[in-house]
Design a protein around this motif. Sequence first.
Motif, PDB file in Angstrom:
ATOM      1  N   VAL A 182      -3.824 -19.655  33.453  1.00 31.93           N
ATOM      2  CA  VAL A 182      -2.386 -19.392  33.568  1.00 31.93           C
ATOM      3  C   VAL A 182      -1.639 -20.145  32.469  1.00 31.93           C
ATOM      4  CG1 VAL A 182      -0.346 -19.673  35.035  1.00 31.93           C
ATOM      5  CG2 VAL A 182      -2.517 -18.956  36.042  1.00 31.93           C
ATOM      6  N   ALA A 183      -2.054 -21.403  32.231  1.00 32.19           N
ATOM      7  CA  ALA A 183      -1.393 -22.221  31.210  1.00 32.19           C
ATOM      8  C   ALA A 183      -1.685 -21.717  29.801  1.00 32.19           C
ATOM      9  CB  ALA A 183      -1.838 -23.678  31.350  1.00 32.19           C
ATOM     10  N   LYS A 184      -2.927 -21.267  29.572  1.00 31.08           N
ATOM     11  CA  LYS A 184      -3.307 -20.753  28.248  1.00 31.08           C
ATOM     12  C   LYS A 184      -3.984 -19.393  28.432  1.00 31.08           C
ATOM     13  CE  LYS A 184      -4.385 -22.923  24.565  1.00 31.08           C
ATOM     14  NZ  LYS A 184      -5.059 -23.712  23.491  1.00 31.08           N
ATOM     15  N   PRO A 185      -3.200 -18.345  28.629  1.00 26.27           N
ATOM     16  CA  PRO A 185      -3.786 -17.015  28.862  1.00 26.27           C
ATOM     17  C   PRO A 185      -4.514 -16.487  27.630  1.00 26.27           C
ATOM     18  CG  PRO A 185      -1.426 -16.839  28.508  1.00 26.27           C
ATOM     19  CD  PRO A 185      -1.732 -18.297  28.582  1.00 26.27           C
ATOM     20  N   PHE A 186      -5.424 -15.551  27.879  1.00 29.82           N
ATOM     21  CA  PHE A 186      -6.043 -14.837  26.758  1.00 29.82           C
ATOM     22  C   PHE A 186      -4.978 -13.954  26.127  1.00 29.82           C
ATOM     23  CE2 PHE A 186      -7.618 -10.778  25.232  1.00 29.82           C
ATOM     24  CZ  PHE A 186      -8.532 -11.172  24.273  1.00 29.82           C
ATOM     25  N   LEU A 187      -4.890 -14.006  24.797  1.00 26.88           N
ATOM     26  CA  LEU A 187      -3.974 -13.145  24.045  1.00 26.88           C
ATOM     27  C   LEU A 187      -4.751 -12.502  22.906  1.00 26.88           C
ATOM     28  CD1 LEU A 187      -0.959 -15.631  23.796  1.00 26.88           C
ATOM     29  CD2 LEU A 187      -1.052 -13.583  25.248  1.00 26.88           C
ATOM     30  N   GLY A 188      -4.661 -11.201  22.792  1.00 22.23           N
ATOM     31  CA  GLY A 188      -5.402 -10.519  21.734  1.00 22.23           C
ATOM     32  C   GLY A 188      -4.697  -9.261  21.279  1.00 22.23           C
ATOM     33  N   MET A 189      -5.172  -8.715  20.181  1.00 23.82           N
ATOM     34  CA  MET A 189      -4.624  -7.468  19.661  1.00 23.82           C
ATOM     35  C   MET A 189      -5.755  -6.622  19.092  1.00 23.82           C
ATOM     36  SD  MET A 189      -2.620  -9.187  16.398  1.00 23.82           S
ATOM     37  CE  MET A 189      -1.906  -7.654  15.826  1.00 23.82           C
ATOM     38  N   MET A 190      -5.584  -5.311  19.182  1.00 27.62           N
ATOM     39  CA  MET A 190      -6.553  -4.382  18.600  1.00 27.62           C
ATOM     40  C   MET A 190      -5.807  -3.371  17.748  1.00 27.62           C
ATOM     41  SD  MET A 190      -9.534  -3.715  21.421  1.00 27.62           S
ATOM     42  CE  MET A 190     -10.718  -3.337  20.153  1.00 27.62           C
ATOM     43  N   LEU A 191      -6.383  -3.059  16.599  1.00 24.68           N
ATOM     44  CA  LEU A 191      -5.786  -2.061  15.709  1.00 24.68           C
ATOM     45  C   LEU A 191      -6.857  -1.052  15.331  1.00 24.68           C
ATOM     46  CD1 LEU A 191      -3.372  -1.086  13.989  1.00 24.68           C
ATOM     47  CD2 LEU A 191      -4.198  -2.589  12.154  1.00 24.68           C
ATOM     48  N   CYS A 224     -16.227   0.076  28.452  1.00 25.56           N
ATOM     49  CA  CYS A 224     -15.195   0.756  27.672  1.00 25.56           C
ATOM     50  C   CYS A 224     -15.796   1.221  26.350  1.00 25.56           C
ATOM     51  CB  CYS A 224     -14.008  -0.179  27.408  1.00 25.56           C
ATOM     52  SG  CYS A 224     -14.456  -1.726  26.616  1.00 25.56           S
ATOM     53  N   ILE A 225     -14.998   1.906  25.552  1.00 25.18           N
ATOM     54  CA  ILE A 225     -15.467   2.373  24.246  1.00 25.18           C
ATOM     55  C   ILE A 225     -14.637   1.699  23.167  1.00 25.18           C
ATOM     56  CG2 ILE A 225     -15.648   4.349  22.688  1.00 25.18           C
ATOM     57  CD1 ILE A 225     -16.376   6.067  25.076  1.00 25.18           C
ATOM     58  N   TYR A 226     -15.321   1.007  22.260  1.00 19.15           N
ATOM     59  CA  TYR A 226     -14.654   0.433  21.096  1.00 19.15           C
ATOM     60  C   TYR A 226     -14.718   1.460  19.969  1.00 19.15           C
ATOM     61  CZ  TYR A 226     -14.328  -4.405  22.856  1.00 19.15           C
ATOM     62  OH  TYR A 226     -13.990  -5.532  23.558  1.00 19.15           O
ATOM     63  N   GLY A 227     -13.581   1.744  19.363  1.00 19.20           N
ATOM     64  CA  GLY A 227     -13.536   2.695  18.258  1.00 19.20           C
ATOM     65  C   GLY A 227     -13.398   1.989  16.918  1.00 19.20           C
ATOM     66  N   LEU A 228     -13.369   2.759  15.860  1.00 19.47           N
ATOM     67  CA  LEU A 228     -13.213   2.231  14.510  1.00 19.47           C
ATOM     68  C   LEU A 228     -11.932   1.403  14.428  1.00 19.47           C
ATOM     69  CD1 LEU A 228     -13.994   2.184  11.463  1.00 19.47           C
ATOM     70  CD2 LEU A 228     -12.740   4.331  11.220  1.00 19.47           C
ATOM     71  N   GLY A 229     -12.068   0.114  14.129  1.00 18.72           N
ATOM     72  CA  GLY A 229     -10.886  -0.732  14.064  1.00 18.72           C
ATOM     73  C   GLY A 229     -11.229  -2.203  14.100  1.00 18.72           C
ATOM     74  N   ILE A 230     -10.177  -3.029  14.252  1.00 20.04           N
ATOM     75  CA  ILE A 230     -10.328  -4.481  14.264  1.00 20.04           C
ATOM     76  C   ILE A 230      -9.730  -5.053  15.541  1.00 20.04           C
ATOM     77  CG2 ILE A 230      -8.176  -4.772  12.912  1.00 20.04           C
ATOM     78  CD1 ILE A 230      -9.377  -7.319  11.732  1.00 20.04           C
ATOM     79  N   GLY A 231     -10.434  -6.015  16.120  1.00 20.81           N
ATOM     80  CA  GLY A 231      -9.939  -6.748  17.274  1.00 20.81           C
ATOM     81  C   GLY A 231      -9.800  -8.217  16.904  1.00 20.81           C
ATOM     82  N   VAL A 232      -8.713  -8.846  17.311  1.00 25.51           N
ATOM     83  CA  VAL A 232      -8.469 -10.252  16.993  1.00 25.51           C
ATOM     84  C   VAL A 232      -8.061 -10.983  18.268  1.00 25.51           C
ATOM     85  CG1 VAL A 232      -7.013 -11.868  15.712  1.00 25.51           C
ATOM     86  CG2 VAL A 232      -7.786  -9.757  14.615  1.00 25.51           C
ATOM     87  N   THR A 233      -8.745 -12.091  18.557  1.00 23.78           N
ATOM     88  CA  THR A 233      -8.368 -12.958  19.656  1.00 23.78           C
ATOM     89  C   THR A 233      -7.439 -14.039  19.108  1.00 23.78           C
ATOM     90  OG1 THR A 233     -10.400 -12.600  20.920  1.00 23.78           O
ATOM     91  CG2 THR A 233      -9.217 -14.626  21.358  1.00 23.78           C
TER      92      THR A 233
END
Length: 302
Positions: A100-109, A52-61
């Motif tokens: 399943v009990a603790k899924p990955f959760l993240g956000m990108m801006l 994939c392509i990561y663009g200018l921004g912030i990713g948080v897990t």
Amino acid sequence: MHSDFKSDQVVSDISRLAGSVSQLVPSDGDQITAIAGLSLHRRKAITAPMHCIYGLGIGVTLQGRKQAMIGDEILTYAPGQSMVTCVDLPVISHVSQASVAKPFLGMMLRFDSTMVMQVAERMQLSQRMRDDAFRPITVQALDAGVLHALRRLIDLLEEPLLLDTVAPLIKEEIVARLLSGAHAPQLLHVIAAGSPSQHIAKTVAWLKLNFRQALRMDDLAAQAHMSPSTFRQHFRSVTGMSPLQYQKQLRLQAARQLMLSQNVDASSAGGLVGYESASQFSREYSRLFGAPPQRDIKRIRL
């Protein structure tokens, strides 16, 4: 004592934000929100590496772990860390911890480069940055102020009447905090007028729009005001790959998207992204994605 309290507070805030994202994205997937540039992500299991392509921004897990491979470098980021990307980069990323009990959760801006530049100018930040330590992607401890702002941005999704007015202000606050924190040197490199990394950033932007064209190294180097050898050196230090490798990844990812979203056949997709030889397209596609075009698309759709 004070630093332990702050650390506990950050952990608590991350947990609360993870709860909010979990409610907004109740099942596996990527959700584009009503806030421009903000996407939320959930996975219940470890995923296969994806180009994939990561663009200018912030990713948080917020829960679980994620890995990104840029060239030969592997970066891991977990809750309590932030990943900031300064230049559009083809990367290979995957969720490395999820259940399943603790899924990955993240956000990108994602950020608009003009906005980043305007915020830096208002803050009167130095434009003279040394260029030898530039890194296109950095992972740092998540700043508590940035975390609070991200929380307010998520909460804003429940106030649609305020979205258009308040969301841009919170995004500017996040950028201002990043420009005054550990990620600042990298962000400033990209906006520093005349720096080699700024010239490479412009080249990268041009390549994203013109990847179908034949690549003339001397012309690209001249546009970046560098000799061809210096240009190659700086391009590799910023992106982790050569200009030709970068163009190839853009072409192949675009072809894959055409076949997936528009049902374009393999030979047509190769021609549409700039390949003159169908066999070369198939060979390079297989090398990047691990299978010939038709088999790869069938595998994704299963």
